[in-house]
Design a protein around this motif. Structure first.
Motif, short mmCIF file in Angstrom:
data_model
loop_
_atom_site.label_atom_id
_atom_site.label_comp_id
_atom_site.label_asym_id
_atom_site.label_seq_id
_atom_site.Cartn_x
_atom_site.Cartn_y
_atom_site.Cartn_z
N GLY A 99 9.12 -7.59 0.10
CA GLY A 99 9.51 -8.45 -1.01
C GLY A 99 9.93 -7.62 -2.21
N TRP A 100 11.08 -7.93 -2.76
CA TRP A 100 11.61 -7.16 -3.90
C TRP A 100 10.77 -7.38 -5.15
N THR A 101 10.33 -6.31 -5.78
CA THR A 101 9.48 -6.32 -6.98
C THR A 101 8.33 -7.31 -6.85
N LEU A 102 7.66 -7.22 -5.72
CA LEU A 102 6.61 -8.18 -5.39
C LEU A 102 5.39 -8.01 -6.30
N ARG A 103 4.93 -9.11 -6.84
CA ARG A 103 3.73 -9.12 -7.67
C ARG A 103 2.51 -9.45 -6.84
N ARG A 104 1.37 -8.87 -7.19
CA ARG A 104 0.14 -9.08 -6.44
C ARG A 104 -0.27 -10.55 -6.45
N ARG A 105 -0.03 -11.23 -7.56
CA ARG A 105 -0.51 -12.61 -7.69
C ARG A 105 0.18 -13.57 -6.73
N VAL A 106 1.32 -13.16 -6.18
CA VAL A 106 2.03 -14.04 -5.24
C VAL A 106 2.20 -13.40 -3.87
N CYS A 107 1.66 -12.23 -3.67
CA CYS A 107 2.01 -11.48 -2.47
C CYS A 107 1.40 -12.06 -1.20
N HIS A 108 0.50 -13.04 -1.33
CA HIS A 108 -0.05 -13.69 -0.14
C HIS A 108 0.80 -14.88 0.30
N LYS A 109 1.87 -15.12 -0.44
CA LYS A 109 2.74 -16.26 -0.14
C LYS A 109 4.03 -15.78 0.49
N GLY A 110 4.32 -16.24 1.67
CA GLY A 110 5.47 -15.76 2.41
C GLY A 110 6.81 -16.03 1.76
N ASP A 111 6.87 -17.06 0.90
CA ASP A 111 8.14 -17.43 0.27
C ASP A 111 8.69 -16.34 -0.64
N TRP A 112 7.84 -15.40 -1.04
CA TRP A 112 8.26 -14.38 -1.99
C TRP A 112 8.83 -13.13 -1.30
N TYR A 113 8.99 -13.20 0.01
CA TYR A 113 9.47 -12.04 0.74
C TYR A 113 10.93 -12.22 1.17
N ASN A 114 11.64 -11.11 1.18
CA ASN A 114 13.06 -11.12 1.50
C ASN A 114 13.36 -10.78 2.96
N TYR A 115 12.56 -9.90 3.53
CA TYR A 115 12.85 -9.40 4.88
C TYR A 115 11.57 -9.42 5.72
N TRP A 116 11.71 -9.81 6.97
CA TRP A 116 10.59 -9.95 7.89
C TRP A 116 10.84 -9.16 9.17
N GLY A 117 9.74 -8.65 9.72
CA GLY A 117 9.80 -8.03 11.03
C GLY A 117 9.68 -9.06 12.14
N GLN A 118 9.73 -8.58 13.35
CA GLN A 118 9.74 -9.48 14.50
C GLN A 118 8.33 -9.84 14.97
N GLY A 119 7.34 -9.15 14.46
CA GLY A 119 5.97 -9.43 14.81
C GLY A 119 5.44 -8.55 15.93
N THR A 120 4.13 -8.34 15.90
CA THR A 120 3.46 -7.58 16.96
C THR A 120 2.16 -8.32 17.31
N GLN A 121 1.89 -8.43 18.60
CA GLN A 121 0.74 -9.20 19.05
C GLN A 121 -0.53 -8.36 18.97
N VAL A 122 -1.56 -8.95 18.39
CA VAL A 122 -2.90 -8.36 18.38
C VAL A 122 -3.82 -9.33 19.10
N THR A 123 -4.49 -8.85 20.13
CA THR A 123 -5.42 -9.67 20.89
C THR A 123 -6.78 -8.99 20.91
N VAL A 124 -7.79 -9.71 20.46
CA VAL A 124 -9.15 -9.18 20.41
C VAL A 124 -9.99 -9.95 21.41
N SER A 125 -10.51 -9.26 22.38
CA SER A 125 -11.32 -9.91 23.42
C SER A 125 -12.80 -9.87 23.04
N SER A 126 -13.51 -10.90 23.44
CA SER A 126 -14.94 -10.97 23.10
C SER A 126 -15.80 -10.31 24.17
#
Length: 126
Positions: A99-126
């Motif tokens: 996110g361009w010039t991202l502020r901490r107060r909004v950085c948990h909100k996805g709307d404030w980001y410009n570019y996204w990755g494709q994702g990576t799977q994390v699986t935790v087994s019990s």
């Protein structure tokens, strides 16, 4: 062309650790904050952690505070998410975003980001 690429996901037992990497290219890395989000099946996307360069600070969701650590290697245009003491509830697809010039107060909100990755799977087994 801007690219944001995650890596490092996988399968781990509960209590184990993983380190995710997020490499950003095609942008001025110093101008962008980086956030990590996750989405589990049937659940809404959750802001996990982020690094605001303009505020020189970090954010962690309560669910990961004390277990996850975000860090940056500016020489490599890469942000890391070290995940310790993993729990089955951490199972999700993890996304990195810039996110361009991202502020901490909004950085948990996805709307404030410009570019996204494709994702990576994390699986935790019990």
């Amino acid at each position: 062309e801007v690219q944001v690429v995650e890596s490092g996901g996988g399968l781990v037992q509960a209590g184990g650790s993983l380190r995710l990497s997020c490499e950003a290219s095609g942008l001025n890395f110093d101008d962008y904050g980086i956030g990590w989000f996750r989405q589990a099946p049937g659940k809404e996307r959750e802001g996990v952690s982020c690094l605001s360069k303009i505020d020189s600070t970090t954010y962690y969701a309560d669910s990961v505070k004390g277990r996850f650590t975000i860090s940056s290697d500016n020489a490599k245009n890469t942000v890391y998410l070290l995940m310790d003491s993993l729990e089955p509830e951490d199972t999700a697809v993890y996304y990195c975003a810039a996110g361009w010039t991202l502020r901490r107060r909004v950085c948990h909100k996805g709307d404030w980001y410009n570019y996204w990755g494709q994702g990576t799977q994390v699986t935790v087994s019990s």
